[in-house]
Design a protein around this motif. Structure first.
Motif, PDB file in Angstrom:
ATOM      1  N   SER B 276      29.590  24.978 122.732  1.00  0.00           N
ATOM      2  CA  SER B 276      29.633  26.441 122.768  1.00  0.00           C
ATOM      3  C   SER B 276      29.234  26.954 124.142  1.00  0.00           C
ATOM      4  O   SER B 276      29.568  28.062 124.519  1.00  0.00           O
ATOM      5  CB  SER B 276      28.742  27.039 121.684  1.00  0.00           C
ATOM      6  N   GLN B 277      28.514  26.103 124.904  1.00  0.00           N
ATOM      7  CA  GLN B 277      28.198  26.493 126.269  1.00  0.00           C
ATOM      8  C   GLN B 277      29.407  26.279 127.172  1.00  0.00           C
ATOM      9  O   GLN B 277      29.463  26.789 128.278  1.00  0.00           O
ATOM     10  CB  GLN B 277      27.013  25.683 126.797  1.00  0.00           C
ATOM     11  N   ASP B 278      30.376  25.520 126.709  1.00  0.00           N
ATOM     12  CA  ASP B 278      31.565  25.263 127.518  1.00  0.00           C
ATOM     13  C   ASP B 278      32.741  26.135 127.057  1.00  0.00           C
ATOM     14  O   ASP B 278      32.678  27.337 127.091  1.00  0.00           O
ATOM     15  CB  ASP B 278      31.941  23.770 127.464  1.00  0.00           C
ATOM     16  N   GLU B 279      33.762  25.481 126.494  1.00  0.00           N
ATOM     17  CA  GLU B 279      35.028  26.197 126.331  1.00  0.00           C
ATOM     18  C   GLU B 279      35.052  27.174 125.149  1.00  0.00           C
ATOM     19  O   GLU B 279      35.779  28.159 125.175  1.00  0.00           O
ATOM     20  CB  GLU B 279      36.195  25.188 126.212  1.00  0.00           C
ATOM     21  N   ASP B 280      34.231  26.924 124.128  1.00  0.00           N
ATOM     22  CA  ASP B 280      34.318  27.725 122.920  1.00  0.00           C
ATOM     23  C   ASP B 280      33.708  29.118 123.048  1.00  0.00           C
ATOM     24  O   ASP B 280      33.898  29.960 122.181  1.00  0.00           O
ATOM     25  CB  ASP B 280      33.605  27.015 121.760  1.00  0.00           C
ATOM     26  N   SER B 281      32.978  29.333 124.138  1.00  0.00           N
ATOM     27  CA  SER B 281      32.096  30.497 124.166  1.00  0.00           C
ATOM     28  C   SER B 281      32.821  31.829 123.977  1.00  0.00           C
ATOM     29  O   SER B 281      32.302  32.733 123.339  1.00  0.00           O
ATOM     30  CB  SER B 281      31.306  30.507 125.469  1.00  0.00           C
ATOM     31  N   GLY B 282      34.035  31.953 124.525  1.00  0.00           N
ATOM     32  CA  GLY B 282      34.721  33.228 124.428  1.00  0.00           C
ATOM     33  C   GLY B 282      35.478  33.427 123.127  1.00  0.00           C
ATOM     34  O   GLY B 282      35.946  34.515 122.836  1.00  0.00           O
ATOM     35  N   LYS B 283      35.598  32.366 122.320  1.00  0.00           N
ATOM     36  CA  LYS B 283      36.463  32.432 121.138  1.00  0.00           C
ATOM     37  C   LYS B 283      35.770  33.127 119.966  1.00  0.00           C
ATOM     38  O   LYS B 283      34.637  32.834 119.623  1.00  0.00           O
ATOM     39  CB  LYS B 283      36.849  31.023 120.703  1.00  0.00           C
ATOM     40  N   ILE B 284      36.520  34.035 119.350  1.00  0.00           N
ATOM     41  CA  ILE B 284      36.021  34.632 118.126  1.00  0.00           C
ATOM     42  C   ILE B 284      36.866  34.066 116.984  1.00  0.00           C
ATOM     43  O   ILE B 284      38.088  34.141 117.022  1.00  0.00           O
ATOM     44  CB  ILE B 284      36.160  36.164 118.174  1.00  0.00           C
ATOM     45  N   PRO B 285      36.216  33.462 115.969  1.00  0.00           N
ATOM     46  CA  PRO B 285      37.001  32.871 114.904  1.00  0.00           C
ATOM     47  C   PRO B 285      37.739  33.944 114.105  1.00  0.00           C
ATOM     48  O   PRO B 285      37.243  35.064 113.946  1.00  0.00           O
ATOM     49  CB  PRO B 285      35.957  32.155 114.041  1.00  0.00           C
ATOM     50  N   GLY B 286      38.940  33.631 113.628  1.00  0.00           N
ATOM     51  CA  GLY B 286      39.717  34.557 112.804  1.00  0.00           C
ATOM     52  C   GLY B 286      38.949  34.947 111.555  1.00  0.00           C
ATOM     53  O   GLY B 286      38.140  34.178 111.050  1.00  0.00           O
ATOM     54  N   ALA B 287      39.213  36.172 111.068  1.00  0.00           N
ATOM     55  CA  ALA B 287      38.435  36.699 109.941  1.00  0.00           C
ATOM     56  C   ALA B 287      38.593  35.857 108.677  1.00  0.00           C
ATOM     57  O   ALA B 287      37.739  35.880 107.804  1.00  0.00           O
ATOM     58  CB  ALA B 287      38.841  38.142 109.659  1.00  0.00           C
ATOM     59  N   ASP B 288      39.713  35.113 108.569  1.00  0.00           N
ATOM     60  CA  ASP B 288      39.919  34.302 107.363  1.00  0.00           C
ATOM     61  C   ASP B 288      39.433  32.871 107.567  1.00  0.00           C
ATOM     62  O   ASP B 288      39.589  32.036 106.696  1.00  0.00           O
ATOM     63  CB  ASP B 288      41.403  34.278 107.008  1.00  0.00           C
ATOM     64  N   SER B 289      38.844  32.571 108.716  1.00  0.00           N
ATOM     65  CA  SER B 289      38.378  31.209 108.967  1.00  0.00           C
ATOM     66  C   SER B 289      37.078  30.961 108.208  1.00  0.00           C
ATOM     67  O   SER B 289      36.339  31.887 107.910  1.00  0.00           O
ATOM     68  CB  SER B 289      38.153  30.999 110.458  1.00  0.00           C
ATOM     69  N   PRO B 290      36.811  29.697 107.893  1.00  0.00           N
ATOM     70  CA  PRO B 290      35.579  29.407 107.163  1.00  0.00           C
ATOM     71  C   PRO B 290      34.322  29.749 107.962  1.00  0.00           C
ATOM     72  O   PRO B 290      33.306  30.105 107.382  1.00  0.00           O
ATOM     73  CB  PRO B 290      35.675  27.912 106.869  1.00  0.00           C
ATOM     74  N   VAL B 291      34.394  29.646 109.282  1.00  0.00           N
ATOM     75  CA  VAL B 291      33.219  29.988 110.092  1.00  0.00           C
ATOM     76  C   VAL B 291      32.904  31.480 109.964  1.00  0.00           C
ATOM     77  O   VAL B 291      31.752  31.870 109.774  1.00  0.00           O
ATOM     78  CB  VAL B 291      33.446  29.617 111.573  1.00  0.00           C
ATOM     79  N   ALA B 292      33.950  32.307 110.047  1.00  0.00           N
ATOM     80  CA  ALA B 292      33.734  33.751 109.896  1.00  0.00           C
ATOM     81  C   ALA B 292      33.221  34.077 108.498  1.00  0.00           C
ATOM     82  O   ALA B 292      32.320  34.899 108.326  1.00  0.00           O
ATOM     83  CB  ALA B 292      35.030  34.503 110.176  1.00  0.00           C
ATOM     84  N   ALA B 293      33.780  33.407 107.494  1.00  0.00           N
ATOM     85  CA  ALA B 293      33.346  33.644 106.111  1.00  0.00           C
ATOM     86  C   ALA B 293      31.879  33.253 105.944  1.00  0.00           C
ATOM     87  O   ALA B 293      31.108  33.958 105.290  1.00  0.00           O
ATOM     88  CB  ALA B 293      34.229  32.858 105.145  1.00  0.00           C
TER      89      ALA B 293
END
Lengths: 96, 348
Positions: B276-293
């Motif tokens: 998350s300190q590297d490439e993932d930092s700017g990504k917002i998970p889609g509202a239907d993704s399990p992470v968002a849920a």
């Protein structure tokens, strides 16, 4: 008979996330569904939709993980058939 | 990244931060109750405060939280050999429907005949992480390296009310395999597991493992409590179903598995923090993704009970099922059975 309400699609909250309404063929409950590919399904229930489900009250539910309600099999079949018929679109069209 | 394996009694050396952080409302496991059984006061750091567990002969321990100027007693109970405490910033009593289910049931550990449950094989560690980062482990399985591409797999997350559940059936990734198996230890070929968070901090997993030479029936408890905003105590306990007296080999398997699960979760949290300190930092998970849920669901424990809304607690399912390809479905008898029942007629 299609399991999907085409006319309500634009008005339904959640459609901005690519979720589409699907009706169960057993109890006519309506949930929001998104299938990215055939093997992946997201289902969003509301309290009213849960109250309508006929399969859930028939299952013996408990609190331990294995005793909980996994999901409605009839609705699962309805979602798969809506996909086969093409009325429920796969969100990720390019994927296999 | 700072991570040490310590005796949790030593956690006192972390000085809680001065700013009043908000910690989750819910039942938290403080560890094995036998740790607190000797009469007197036992102290630990939790919820940004000093917590004292007062033990008495023949009565349940009392859990006291040091607030500025006074001590607040937290509702607490012992079950399955574990001590649980209810933390609520609003100081309301715990609603009955949020209780942690009893694991061993009535056929508990020491029944004279037939299989019972072994004692806990218990491990604890301190992580430099926020609690939400540990909880996200529940949803990361589907699209992570835990799963080997191409393997048939059933995976599902269900969020509803205060529970978040994960169903998994498929080959077990090598990170969960025993690294130092007993001499006659066998590889786990297939895992079938159902795991639920009951509130923000206590997860119970019911596992069936198919090994090369037999099957293994286990319960895993994974729990954590915050020390302060940046540190937490992560605990895993494993119980296996076994003949009585317990099979020594099974006890070794349980101990090994407990260590392995702790290591696997710890590594997953670490590598995710790194990523998350590297490439993932700017990504917002889609509202239907399990992470968002999961994040919506987890949010209910950090707002006042009055402010919990249906978006946090409504049922949400996320399923990955590669066991029923489309062409198999269109000609399967399962489909026809369901549709015949629905439509009251035989389909072509």
């Amino acid at each position: 008979m299609s399991n999907i309400d085409q006319d309500q699609r634009t008005e339904t909250p959640g459609t901005q996330t690519g979720m589409q309404p699907v009706r169960c063929t057993e109890c006519l409950t309506r949930v929001l569904v998104r299938k990215s590919v055939w093997a992946q399904t997201s289902v969003k229930w509301t309290e009213e939709a849960l109250d309508l489900c006929r399969e859930r009250p028939a299952s013996a539910e408990g609190n331990l993980p294995r005793d909980q309600f996994v999901g409605c099999e009839t609705l699962r079949a309805a979602i798969r058939d809506a996909t086969v018929q093409g009325s429920l679109e796969l969100a990720d069209q390019d994927a296999p | 990244m700072h991570m040490v394996r310590v005796n949790p009694e030593q956690t006192d050396r972390y000085t809680p931060q001065a700013s009043p952080a908000r910690f989750a409302r819910g039942w938290h496991c403080l560890g094995m109750s036998r740790r607190f059984n000797t009469a007197g006061a036992h102290s630990l750091q939790a919820f940004g405060r000093r917590v004292q567990v007062q033990s008495y002969p023949d009565v349940s321990p009392r859990v006291l939280l040091d607030e500025p100027g006074h001590q607040r007693e937290l509702p607490a109970f012992e079950q399955d050999g574990l001590l649980f405490a209810w933390h609520d910033p609003q100081e309301n009593p715990p609603p009955a429907h949020l209780s942690i289910p009893r694991i061993t049931g009535h056929d508990a550990a020491n029944c004279a005949e037939g299989p019972g449950w072994s004692n806990w094989s218990w491990k604890e560690t301190i992580l430099t992480a926020q609690t939400g980062q540990v909880v996200e482990h529940l949803v990361r399985l589907a699209n992570s390296t835990h799963v080997t591409a191409g393997d048939p797999l059933y995976f599902k997350n269900v969020f509803e009310g205060h529970r978040a559940t994960q169903y998994f059936e498929g080959p077990l990734h090598h990170s969960y395999q025993l690294q130092e198996p007993a001499p006659q230890g066998a590889k786990i070929l297939l895992a079938n597991s159902v795991a639920s968070y009951f509130g923000p901090a206590v997860m119970i997993s019911q596992l069936d493992y198919v090994l090369e030479d037999r099957s293994l029936d286990a319960v895993v408890l994974t729990a954590h409590y915050p020390i302060d905003e940046q540190h937490l105590v992560l605990m895993t306990g494993v119980m296996v179903r076994t003949e009585q007296p317990p099979d020594p080999e099974l006890k070794a398997v349980a101990a090994g598995h407990s260590t392995q699960i702790l290591r696997s979760i710890t590594n997953a949290v670490h590598s995710r923090l790194q990523r998350s300190q590297d490439e993932d930092s700017g990504k917002i998970p889609g509202a239907d993704s399990p992470v968002a849920a999961l994040r919506r669901w987890y949010g209910q424990f950090f707002v006042d009970a009055y402010d919990v809304d249906s978006g946090m607690t409504d049922r949400f399912e996320y399923e990955v099922d590669t066991t029923m390809p489309m062409d198999l479905w269109t000609r399967s008898s399962a489909r026809n059975l369901i549709l015949r029942r629905v439509n009251g007629k035989q389909l072509a």
